[in-house]
Design an enzyme around this catalytic site. Structure first.
Site, PDB file in Angstrom:
ATOM      1  N   LYS A 194       0.863  -1.190   0.000  1.00  0.00           N
ATOM      2  CA  LYS A 194       0.000   0.000   0.000  1.00  0.00           C
ATOM      3  C   LYS A 194       0.896   1.236   0.000  1.00  0.00           C
ATOM      4  CE  LYS A 194      -3.477   2.540   2.583  1.00  0.00           C
ATOM      5  NZ  LYS A 194      -4.536   2.494   3.593  1.00  0.00           N
ATOM      6  N   ARG A 204     -10.697  10.007   2.428  1.00  0.00           N
ATOM      7  CA  ARG A 204     -10.528  10.654   3.727  1.00  0.00           C
ATOM      8  C   ARG A 204     -11.642  11.667   3.974  1.00  0.00           C
ATOM      9  NH1 ARG A 204      -3.906  11.203   3.238  1.00  0.00           N
ATOM     10  NH2 ARG A 204      -3.504   8.947   3.208  1.00  0.00           N
ATOM     11  N   LYS A 216       1.485   9.982   5.882  1.00  0.00           N
ATOM     12  CA  LYS A 216       1.560   8.562   6.244  1.00  0.00           C
ATOM     13  C   LYS A 216       2.830   7.894   5.713  1.00  0.00           C
ATOM     14  CE  LYS A 216      -3.429   8.009   6.969  1.00  0.00           C
ATOM     15  NZ  LYS A 216      -4.594   7.101   6.822  1.00  0.00           N
ATOM     16  N   GLU A 232       7.500  -6.762   0.951  1.00  0.00           N
ATOM     17  CA  GLU A 232       6.339  -6.596   1.837  1.00  0.00           C
ATOM     18  C   GLU A 232       5.334  -7.732   1.620  1.00  0.00           C
ATOM     19  OE1 GLU A 232       5.188  -4.625   4.140  1.00  0.00           O
ATOM     20  OE2 GLU A 232       6.298  -2.744   4.084  1.00  0.00           O
ATOM     21  N   LYS A 247      -2.249  -1.398  -3.859  1.00  0.00           N
ATOM     22  CA  LYS A 247      -3.113  -0.231  -3.742  1.00  0.00           C
ATOM     23  C   LYS A 247      -2.289   1.030  -3.867  1.00  0.00           C
ATOM     24  CE  LYS A 247      -6.082   1.986  -0.380  1.00  0.00           C
ATOM     25  NZ  LYS A 247      -6.514   2.017   0.979  1.00  0.00           N
ATOM     26  N   SER A 273     -10.277   5.738  -4.202  1.00  0.00           N
ATOM     27  CA  SER A 273     -11.248   6.825  -4.333  1.00  0.00           C
ATOM     28  C   SER A 273     -10.835   7.860  -5.374  1.00  0.00           C
ATOM     29  CB  SER A 273     -11.463   7.489  -2.974  1.00  0.00           C
ATOM     30  OG  SER A 273     -10.233   7.951  -2.446  1.00  0.00           O
ATOM     31  N   TYR A 312     -15.113   1.210  -6.396  1.00  0.00           N
ATOM     32  CA  TYR A 312     -16.343   1.993  -6.251  1.00  0.00           C
ATOM     33  C   TYR A 312     -17.184   1.933  -7.520  1.00  0.00           C
ATOM     34  CZ  TYR A 312     -13.541   3.629  -2.372  1.00  0.00           C
ATOM     35  OH  TYR A 312     -12.762   3.664  -1.245  1.00  0.00           O
TER      36      TYR A 312
HETATM   37  C1  PBG Z   1      -6.989   3.762   5.820  1.00  0.00           C
HETATM   38  C2  PBG Z   1      -7.447   3.472   4.448  1.00  0.00           C
HETATM   39  C3  PBG Z   1      -7.333   4.354   3.388  1.00  0.00           C
HETATM   40  C4  PBG Z   1      -7.932   3.768   2.299  1.00  0.00           C
HETATM   41  C5  PBG Z   1      -8.389   2.505   2.694  1.00  0.00           C
HETATM   42  N1  PBG Z   1      -8.071   2.335   4.047  1.00  0.00           N
HETATM   43  C6  PBG Z   1      -6.796   5.732   3.335  1.00  0.00           C
HETATM   44  C7  PBG Z   1      -5.469   6.006   3.878  1.00  0.00           C
HETATM   45  O1  PBG Z   1      -4.612   5.130   3.995  1.00  0.00           O
HETATM   46  O2  PBG Z   1      -5.257   7.168   4.228  1.00  0.00           O
HETATM   47  C8  PBG Z   1      -8.043   4.428   0.957  1.00  0.00           C
HETATM   48  C9  PBG Z   1      -9.095   3.953   0.052  1.00  0.00           C
HETATM   49  C10 PBG Z   1      -9.425   4.873  -1.048  1.00  0.00           C
HETATM   50  O3  PBG Z   1      -8.817   5.938  -1.267  1.00  0.00           O
HETATM   51  O4  PBG Z   1     -10.363   4.525  -1.758  1.00  0.00           O
HETATM   52  N2  PBG Z   1      -6.400   2.772   6.540  1.00  0.00           N
END
Ligand code: PBG
Length: 321
Positions: A194, A204, A216, A232, A247, A273, A312
């Site tokens: 990720k 968010r 992050k 990983e 992701k 998203s 989505y």
């Molecule tokens: C948080 C989490 C995130 C997403 C899924 N779980 C956002 C982040 O890591 O800040 C993102 C999913 C998306 O953008 O559709 N643990």
């Protein structure tokens, strides 16, 4: 001319006969956003036509998904501010929103495969995925809470937990606790590779979970790295992950293919998203053909090696298929 490639493209019949990648409803995991309240269906401002549901309407939504042929959901909750703290206390509440959401879905559609998001950010007063000490997101204390949280989701009836936090060693912590507490059949879909991506912005907004300070990058991966993604992922498999994930999607399809070639467990992709919002915005402007671009993107993700896609677009896509 000895070879004419265009023969296999003459008409739709031959093209479908030789097509290598087919999208079907079985490919999708549907992300669901859940809120407290009654009769709530709120559109997320930065995600047109995507909603947060209260539990009563969630019931209807999952029935509709099932009828469309969508069989797996990934649940996220929007936690009221007054329940947020630095330790994720509310995440462990057996009567918390996530735990009730899982039961609600299982009541409505018992066969629906329910996956739950495991990370502290929706519960964190700092909007970080782990416990914060002196401005640092601490690993080992967080990993213990994530294991407890996973147990709580599975006790509520979740089939799979999906840790999205990127702490080191959390898959092992979760797997050991689930074994110890006698949930040997609970699955783990690990967000293994990720990235610290700017594409998570709309999500968010959806959960009101943006980090309150910093970013992050001390736990999510650097978008510049490739070999680290393999490391990983192999590590998560060794720790007991059943499904691994890359992701975001589109910008990382090279990683998807490499991981697909390197592992022998199913590979998932999260089309995030920002990927959704970009296309919705361009389509609203009339600059892109929404349905054609959506199907092209989903096909590309699958062709790259994704066995399943959290997206989505799931509902939009199956309605077209
Ligand atoms: C948080 C989490 C995130 C997403 C899924 N779980 C956002 C982040 O890591 O800040 C993102 C999913 C998306 O953008 O559709 N643990």
């Amino acid at each position: 001319m000895l070879i004419r490639n265009r023969r296999l493209r003459t008409n739709e019949v031959i093209r479908s006969l030789v097509r290598e990648t087919i999208i079907s409803p079985n490919d999708f995991i549907v992300p669901l956003f859940v809120v407290e309240g009654q009769n709530v269906k709120e559109e997320i401002a930065s995600m047109p036509n995507y909603y947060r549901y209260s539990l009563d309407l969630l019931k209807k939504e999952v029935k509709e998904l099932w009828d469309l042929g969508l069989r797996s959901v990934l649940v996220f909750v929007k936690v009221p501010d007054n329940l947020k703290d630095n330790k994720g206390t509310e995440a462990l509440n057996a009567e918390g929103l996530m735990q009730r959401a899982v039961k609600t879905i299982k009541d409505a559609v018992p066969e629906m495969l329910v996956m739950t998001d495991v990370a502290l950010d929706p519960y964190s007063s700092y909007g970080h995925d782990g416990i914060v000490e002196d401005g640092y997101i601490v690993n080992d204390a967080t990993r213990k809470v994530l294991a407890q949280m996973s147990l709580s989701h599975v006790q509520a009836g979740a089939d799979f937990v999906a840790p999205s936090d990127m702490m080191d060693g959390r898959i092992q912590a979760i797997r050991e606790l689930l074994e110890q507490e006698n949930f040997p059949n609970a699955g783990i879909m690990s967000y293994s590779a990720k990235y610290a991506s700017a594409f998570y912005g709309p999500f968010r907004d959806a959960l009101d979970s943006a980090p309150g300070f910093g970013d992050k990058k001390t736990y999510q991966m650097d978008p510049a790295n490739r070999e680290e993604a393999i490391k990983e992922t192999l590590q998560d498999i060794a720790e007991g992950a059943d499904i691994v994930m890359v992701k975001p999607g589109l910008c990382y399809l090279d990683i998807v293919r490499e991981i697909k070639n390197a592992v022998n467990v199913p590979v998932a992709v999260y089309q995030v998203s920002g990927e959704y919002s970009m296309l919705k915005a361009a389509a609203e402007k009339g600059w892109l053909d929404h349905d054609a671009v959506m199907l092209e993107q989903l096909t590309a993700i699958k062709r790259a090696g994704a066995q399943m896609i959290a997206s989505y677009f799931a509902k939009d896509a199956v309605k077209l298929l």
